[in-house]
Motif scaffolding. Sequence first.
Motif, PDB file in Angstrom:
ATOM      1  N   LEU A 194       0.829  -1.198   0.000  1.00  0.00           N
ATOM      2  CA  LEU A 194       0.000   0.000   0.000  1.00  0.00           C
ATOM      3  C   LEU A 194       0.868   1.255   0.000  1.00  0.00           C
ATOM      4  O   LEU A 194       0.468   2.309   0.476  1.00  0.00           O
ATOM      5  CB  LEU A 194      -0.917  -0.014   1.223  1.00  0.00           C
ATOM      6  CG  LEU A 194      -2.045  -1.051   1.190  1.00  0.00           C
ATOM      7  CD1 LEU A 194      -2.605  -1.294   2.587  1.00  0.00           C
ATOM      8  CD2 LEU A 194      -3.158  -0.594   0.246  1.00  0.00           C
ATOM      9  N   ARG A 195       2.045   1.144  -0.588  1.00  0.00           N
ATOM     10  CA  ARG A 195       2.980   2.280  -0.623  1.00  0.00           C
ATOM     11  C   ARG A 195       2.364   3.473  -1.340  1.00  0.00           C
ATOM     12  O   ARG A 195       1.917   3.373  -2.477  1.00  0.00           O
ATOM     13  CB  ARG A 195       4.250   1.890  -1.366  1.00  0.00           C
ATOM     14  CG  ARG A 195       5.134   0.943  -0.601  1.00  0.00           C
ATOM     15  CD  ARG A 195       6.395   0.636  -1.373  1.00  0.00           C
ATOM     16  NE  ARG A 195       7.416   0.150  -0.466  1.00  0.00           N
ATOM     17  CZ  ARG A 195       8.673   0.538  -0.496  1.00  0.00           C
ATOM     18  NH1 ARG A 195       9.073   1.394  -1.401  1.00  0.00           N
ATOM     19  NH2 ARG A 195       9.528   0.057   0.376  1.00  0.00           N
ATOM     20  N   GLY A 196       2.352   4.610  -0.647  1.00  0.00           N
ATOM     21  CA  GLY A 196       1.864   5.827  -1.265  1.00  0.00           C
ATOM     22  C   GLY A 196       0.376   5.820  -1.579  1.00  0.00           C
ATOM     23  O   GLY A 196      -0.100   6.719  -2.281  1.00  0.00           O
ATOM     24  N   ALA A 197      -0.365   4.839  -1.081  1.00  0.00           N
ATOM     25  CA  ALA A 197      -1.797   4.759  -1.377  1.00  0.00           C
ATOM     26  C   ALA A 197      -2.555   5.882  -0.673  1.00  0.00           C
ATOM     27  O   ALA A 197      -2.205   6.300   0.430  1.00  0.00           O
ATOM     28  CB  ALA A 197      -2.353   3.407  -0.946  1.00  0.00           C
ATOM     29  N   MET A 198      -3.597   6.375  -1.317  1.00  0.00           N
ATOM     30  CA  MET A 198      -4.465   7.393  -0.743  1.00  0.00           C
ATOM     31  C   MET A 198      -5.547   6.688   0.061  1.00  0.00           C
ATOM     32  O   MET A 198      -6.466   6.092  -0.494  1.00  0.00           O
ATOM     33  CB  MET A 198      -5.100   8.243  -1.846  1.00  0.00           C
ATOM     34  CG  MET A 198      -5.984   9.350  -1.334  1.00  0.00           C
ATOM     35  SD  MET A 198      -5.045  10.695  -0.579  1.00  0.00           S
ATOM     36  CE  MET A 198      -4.295  11.426  -2.035  1.00  0.00           C
ATOM     37  N   LEU A 199      -5.416   6.731   1.388  1.00  0.00           N
ATOM     38  CA  LEU A 199      -6.342   6.020   2.263  1.00  0.00           C
ATOM     39  C   LEU A 199      -7.100   6.974   3.178  1.00  0.00           C
ATOM     40  O   LEU A 199      -7.572   6.576   4.252  1.00  0.00           O
ATOM     41  CB  LEU A 199      -5.570   4.992   3.102  1.00  0.00           C
ATOM     42  CG  LEU A 199      -4.992   3.805   2.319  1.00  0.00           C
ATOM     43  CD1 LEU A 199      -3.956   3.061   3.150  1.00  0.00           C
ATOM     44  CD2 LEU A 199      -6.109   2.856   1.896  1.00  0.00           C
ATOM     45  N   ILE A 200      -7.254   8.216   2.730  1.00  0.00           N
ATOM     46  CA  ILE A 200      -7.971   9.196   3.538  1.00  0.00           C
ATOM     47  C   ILE A 200      -9.406   8.720   3.782  1.00  0.00           C
ATOM     48  O   ILE A 200     -10.129   8.372   2.842  1.00  0.00           O
ATOM     49  CB  ILE A 200      -7.991  10.569   2.844  1.00  0.00           C
ATOM     50  CG1 ILE A 200      -6.565  11.110   2.691  1.00  0.00           C
ATOM     51  CG2 ILE A 200      -8.843  11.563   3.615  1.00  0.00           C
ATOM     52  CD1 ILE A 200      -6.474  12.395   1.903  1.00  0.00           C
ATOM     53  N   ARG A 201      -9.787   8.649   5.062  1.00  0.00           N
ATOM     54  CA  ARG A 201     -11.133   8.222   5.493  1.00  0.00           C
ATOM     55  C   ARG A 201     -11.494   6.805   5.033  1.00  0.00           C
ATOM     56  O   ARG A 201     -12.669   6.432   5.007  1.00  0.00           O
ATOM     57  CB  ARG A 201     -12.203   9.218   5.028  1.00  0.00           C
ATOM     58  CG  ARG A 201     -12.091  10.576   5.699  1.00  0.00           C
ATOM     59  CD  ARG A 201     -13.266  11.475   5.360  1.00  0.00           C
ATOM     60  NE  ARG A 201     -13.149  12.759   6.018  1.00  0.00           N
ATOM     61  CZ  ARG A 201     -13.534  13.023   7.255  1.00  0.00           C
ATOM     62  NH1 ARG A 201     -14.080  12.055   7.981  1.00  0.00           N
ATOM     63  NH2 ARG A 201     -13.406  14.226   7.775  1.00  0.00           N
ATOM     64  N   ALA A 253       1.854  -5.847   5.872  1.00  0.00           N
ATOM     65  CA  ALA A 253       1.515  -4.961   4.761  1.00  0.00           C
ATOM     66  C   ALA A 253       2.493  -3.786   4.748  1.00  0.00           C
ATOM     67  O   ALA A 253       2.920  -3.297   5.791  1.00  0.00           O
ATOM     68  CB  ALA A 253       0.088  -4.444   4.904  1.00  0.00           C
ATOM     69  N   ASP A 254       2.876  -3.337   3.559  1.00  0.00           N
ATOM     70  CA  ASP A 254       3.816  -2.233   3.401  1.00  0.00           C
ATOM     71  C   ASP A 254       3.023  -0.927   3.318  1.00  0.00           C
ATOM     72  O   ASP A 254       2.293  -0.692   2.362  1.00  0.00           O
ATOM     73  CB  ASP A 254       4.644  -2.440   2.123  1.00  0.00           C
ATOM     74  CG  ASP A 254       5.766  -1.415   1.984  1.00  0.00           C
ATOM     75  OD1 ASP A 254       5.673  -0.337   2.589  1.00  0.00           O
ATOM     76  OD2 ASP A 254       6.729  -1.703   1.240  1.00  0.00           O
ATOM     77  N   LEU A 255       3.189  -0.064   4.334  1.00  0.00           N
ATOM     78  CA  LEU A 255       2.437   1.190   4.415  1.00  0.00           C
ATOM     79  C   LEU A 255       3.331   2.410   4.218  1.00  0.00           C
ATOM     80  O   LEU A 255       2.975   3.518   4.623  1.00  0.00           O
ATOM     81  CB  LEU A 255       1.728   1.273   5.768  1.00  0.00           C
ATOM     82  CG  LEU A 255       0.600   0.260   5.979  1.00  0.00           C
ATOM     83  CD1 LEU A 255       0.131   0.271   7.430  1.00  0.00           C
ATOM     84  CD2 LEU A 255      -0.564   0.554   5.050  1.00  0.00           C
ATOM     85  N   LEU A 256       4.470   2.236   3.582  1.00  0.00           N
ATOM     86  CA  LEU A 256       5.390   3.342   3.385  1.00  0.00           C
ATOM     87  C   LEU A 256       4.703   4.491   2.635  1.00  0.00           C
ATOM     88  O   LEU A 256       4.253   4.329   1.499  1.00  0.00           O
ATOM     89  CB  LEU A 256       6.613   2.876   2.588  1.00  0.00           C
ATOM     90  CG  LEU A 256       7.682   3.942   2.346  1.00  0.00           C
ATOM     91  CD1 LEU A 256       8.390   4.293   3.643  1.00  0.00           C
ATOM     92  CD2 LEU A 256       8.693   3.472   1.306  1.00  0.00           C
ATOM     93  N   GLY A 257       4.615   5.649   3.274  1.00  0.00           N
ATOM     94  CA  GLY A 257       4.070   6.827   2.616  1.00  0.00           C
ATOM     95  C   GLY A 257       2.580   6.812   2.382  1.00  0.00           C
ATOM     96  O   GLY A 257       2.048   7.722   1.731  1.00  0.00           O
ATOM     97  N   ALA A 258       1.853   5.820   2.888  1.00  0.00           N
ATOM     98  CA  ALA A 258       0.405   5.785   2.705  1.00  0.00           C
ATOM     99  C   ALA A 258      -0.242   6.945   3.462  1.00  0.00           C
ATOM    100  O   ALA A 258       0.145   7.258   4.585  1.00  0.00           O
ATOM    101  CB  ALA A 258      -0.164   4.455   3.193  1.00  0.00           C
TER     102      ALA A 258
END
Length: 261
Positions: free
Chosen positions: A192-199, A210-215
């Motif tokens: 999920l690198r760099g993914a837009m997960l707003i709200r 899970a890879d959350l780098l920069g999410a």
Amino acid sequence: MTTPGLRSDCSSCFGLCCVLLPFSAAAGFGVDKTGGRPCLNLLDDDRCGIHTTLREDGWPGCTVFECFGAGQQVSQVTYAGVSWRDTGNLGEMGAVLSVMRQLHEMLVHLVEVEARAPDPDARAARLEIEALTAADAETLLASDVDGLLGRVGRLLADASSRVRHRWPDALDRSRDDLAGRRLAGDLRGCCLRGAMLIRADLRDARLDEADLLGADLRDADLRGVDLSTALFLTQPQVNAAVGDSATALPPGLDRPGHWPR
């Protein structure tokens, strides 16, 4: 060489983020402020006058921000304890703080690599960056930060692959726009690198390794989610999200004070 602290210690800083960084009311900082002007809440002793009531007073952005220890490194090491209040070098100090924060964030991730997927090249990069954080202002400003970012980025990607190799069918949602989406189910080993997960609603999701780098996790619903083995999760991401007492965090990250207990 002393290993730099990688968590903010405002008591050892000259209030640098409160002075040097620009911010806006729309981003959760109460008022609009240009860079180089002290925040109206900054006291003469470099402490915040509303630190205990930031969210209640309309300054949630301050509770999300984290300098990864760059503030005290610049204050006490780069400038040897000489405050901006005693010099006329705010512009230079602001540029140095920007460089230092990037270096410290890289170190945060490289320390995690060493703990979870050791690699000689990653260790060499960590030692090189640690040495740079102790340099003078001129050396820091002349450093090739973009080159370091690219190199460290490749090392982090390699480490991520080593950790997540046991999930061969994991999804790759890197840089996807998942804002506001319901994302329950099996996301173990997901990128999920760099993914837009707003709200985004991540309740009941499995995020093991899970890879959350920069999410972007602003207001993402992480209530009840086990993030204890998630990769490259940082304190600012956690601070910006919505969690609760059942949200499990990786070692070294603090449960935000505004989360319900």
